[in-house]
Design an enzyme around this catalytic site. Structure first.
Site, PDB file in Angstrom:
ATOM      1  N   TYR A  62      38.350  32.223  -8.260  1.00 14.86           N
ATOM      2  CA  TYR A  62      38.932  31.645  -7.046  1.00 14.86           C
ATOM      3  C   TYR A  62      39.901  30.540  -7.454  1.00 14.86           C
ATOM      4  CZ  TYR A  62      37.186  33.220  -2.527  1.00 14.86           C
ATOM      5  OH  TYR A  62      36.988  33.912  -1.375  1.00 14.86           O
ATOM      6  N   GLU A  64      42.223  28.789  -4.913  1.00 15.93           N
ATOM      7  CA  GLU A  64      42.916  28.324  -3.712  1.00 15.93           C
ATOM      8  C   GLU A  64      43.757  27.091  -4.028  1.00 15.93           C
ATOM      9  OE1 GLU A  64      39.681  27.730  -1.062  1.00 15.93           O
ATOM     10  OE2 GLU A  64      39.754  29.771  -0.268  1.00 15.93           O
ATOM     11  N   ASP A 223      64.659  40.892   3.232  1.00  9.55           N
ATOM     12  CA  ASP A 223      63.479  41.589   2.728  1.00  9.55           C
ATOM     13  C   ASP A 223      63.984  42.683   1.793  1.00  9.55           C
ATOM     14  OD1 ASP A 223      61.309  43.207   2.258  1.00  9.55           O
ATOM     15  OD2 ASP A 223      60.667  43.341   4.346  1.00  9.55           O
ATOM     16  N   THR A 249      58.257  43.065  -2.045  1.00 14.96           N
ATOM     17  CA  THR A 249      57.044  43.598  -2.669  1.00 14.96           C
ATOM     18  C   THR A 249      57.334  43.733  -4.166  1.00 14.96           C
ATOM     19  OG1 THR A 249      57.799  45.848  -2.250  1.00 14.96           O
ATOM     20  CG2 THR A 249      56.307  44.873  -0.630  1.00 14.96           C
ATOM     21  N   LYS A 252      57.524  48.797  -5.675  1.00 15.19           N
ATOM     22  CA  LYS A 252      58.444  49.901  -5.372  1.00 15.19           C
ATOM     23  C   LYS A 252      59.395  50.081  -6.545  1.00 15.19           C
ATOM     24  CE  LYS A 252      57.983  49.322  -0.361  1.00 15.19           C
ATOM     25  NZ  LYS A 252      57.273  48.045  -0.182  1.00 15.19           N
ATOM     26  N   ARG A 258      50.716  46.159  -6.579  1.00 12.23           N
ATOM     27  CA  ARG A 258      50.956  45.888  -5.156  1.00 12.23           C
ATOM     28  C   ARG A 258      50.741  44.399  -4.880  1.00 12.23           C
ATOM     29  NH1 ARG A 258      51.476  50.414  -2.222  1.00 12.23           N
ATOM     30  NH2 ARG A 258      51.032  52.354  -3.336  1.00 12.23           N
TER      31      ARG A 258
END
Length: 476
Positions: A62, A64, A223, A249, A252, A258
């Site tokens: 973790y 954060e 985008d 992203t 692609k 991803r």
């Protein structure tokens, strides 16, 4: 009864030992990918190095917050991973770190986009993005209207929380209608204009976008999810000179895992603080550092000469398949392509994109139904979208994509014959696919062709289903 310390669990069993059912499904998927012709424009085959990151011990942690400002301890190594990813992301696009920053924590592209909206807009602010039937993306503000129910339906969260007026492509040319955008923006006065899309085969006119944004006092976001690998290698125009924020992203044309990235200008508007706080704590919890590591190692590859050659070949292959289909009399939207995808208009063939997609699936060719210029609804698209990044990763060249075009032509001819037998309804059409000998014969030839090419990420020789055995859908 054994005590806790006497129980056999040590967390070192392989998936095959621990969960053979799930292991079998993954092996089936490996075989499907190896045997199929993957033409979905938003998919690619990532490397073993990236997969090693995704299955690493980083998944346990973790983290954060941001590097050197975490809410948990034990992040001294993770901080280095995330900083490395940030550095490589800026370098990949030639950005000066004093002028641009990047948040590498978004889980994917849609959360990245919504984090930008959350950071820079107020509820019910106005936005303008490319309409979904024109090749835009759901997160750019798409909504529908039902005459039957007399209701306006928000399809994505973007259209739930913000007021959206889409711009469109010209129904005849298929190019973005910048005159319409300029006219409507002058009336609508959006807070944000969104460039980019998921099914647009041409370059974006960033100077025109910037001119329209400046004339109406609004922000400009790009985008670039689909073309990010082309932008990084100079095979597509860069949006960074003109935009305030750029999202992408990473899986692609960039060929990574991803995940998502948000690039923002560093200036007096303090996008950095606003966007970082929108990602966490506003929208996400702990970042997925195994994904971030995968992005970092892929960005190392993006900087190589090999990847630059790959991006160039992606474009050449898209032109090759477009030209081959055109030479056979088929209609390609905009008359061709300048990036990694084409839109094949099937309306002149009197078959829907939905039916053709199903027949392609049956012969192990994977693509997706898609709207083409002149369509009004994403529910009944008149064509299909074809992309070249995945098969180019498998070392397909122009001649190979011409062969793929021939397979597509054969598939369409079969589809038209079956439609003559079934009539117009999809429910009557689909049962014919299972019994068609022509489909079985073509699928066998597709498998034979596809399996002659290398498969990145895993070795087909080690797969469980490497021969014509196993579940029915894997048998030639």
């Amino acid at each position: 009864m054994a005590t806790f310390k006497e129980t056999p669990f040590n967390g070192l069993k392989s998936l095959e030992e621990h969960d053979p059912e799930l292991f079998d499904l993954i092996e089936q998927e490996k075989s499907r990918q190896w045997r199929s012709l993957e033409l979905i424009a938003s998919e690619n085959f990532t490397s073993k190095a990236v997969m090693d990151c995704l299955g690493s011990a980083l998944t346990n942690k973790y983290s954060e917050g941001l590097p050197h400002a975490r809410y948990y301890g034990g992040n001294e190594v993770v901080d280095q991973v995330e900083i490395l990813c940030q550095t490589r992301a800026l370098e990949a696009y030639g950005l000066d770190p004093t002028e641009w920053g990047v948040n590498v924590q978004p889980y994917s592209g849609s959360p990245a986009n919504f984090a930008v909206y959350t950071a820079l807009l107020r509820p019910h602010d106005r936005i303008m993005g490319l309409d979904l039937p024109s090749g835009g993306h759901l997160t750019h503000g798409f909504y529908t209207y039902s005459k039957k129910e007399n209701t306006r339906k928000a399809v994505s969260a973007t259209s739930v929380y913000f007021e959206s007026l889409p711009y469109r492509v010209h129904p005849e040319t298929g190019y973005i209608d910048y005159d319409q955008l300029e006219r409507d923006a002058g009336l609508f006065k959006p807070a944000l204009i969104i460039a980019g899309g998921s099914a647009y085969p041409r370059e974006y006119d960033y100077p025109r976008f910037r001119q329209i944004a400046d004339a109406n006092g609004c922000l400009l976001m790009m985008d670039m999810a689909h073309i990010s690998g082309l932008v990084a290698t100079g095979e597509a125009a860069s949006p960074f000179k003109y935009c305030d924020v750029v999202t992408t992203t990473t899986h692609k044309s960039l060929r990574g895992p991803r995940a998502g990235l948000i690039f923002f200008r560093r200036d007096s508007r303090d996008f950095e603080t606003r966007i970082n706080q929108a990602v966490f704590p506003a929208l996400q919890g702990g970042p997925h550092e195994h994904q971030i590591a995968g992005v970092a190692t892929q960005l190392k590859e993006v900087a190589t000469d090999d990847f630059k050659l790959y991006a160039k070949q992606v474009k050449a292959n898209a032109v090759a398949i477009a030209n081959k289909l055109s030479s056979m009399g088929y209609k390609i939207a905009t008359g061709g392509t300048e990036n990694h995808l084409i839109l094949w208009d099937l309306k002149p063939c009197n078959i829907t994109g939905s039916k053709f997609e199903k027949v392609c699936d049956a012969v192990s060719i994977t693509l997706n139904k898609n709207c083409v210029p002149g369509d009004h609804s994403a529910i009944t698209p008149g064509g299909v979208r074809i992309g070249t990044p995945a098969l180019t990763t498998r070392r397909f060249g122009e001649a190979d994509f011409e062969q793929v075009a021939m397979f597509l032509h054969e598939t369409l001819q079969i589809a038209l014959k079956l439609q003559d037998q079934s009539g117009p309804k999809l429910k009557d059409f689909l049962p014919l696919l299972e019994s068609s000998p022509e489909i079985k014969e073509l699928r066998k030839r597709v498998h034979s062709f596809a399996t002659t090419f290398p498969m990145p990420g895993f070795d087909p020789a080690t797969m469980k289903y490497k021969n014509a055995d196993g579940p029915e859908h894997l048998i030639d």
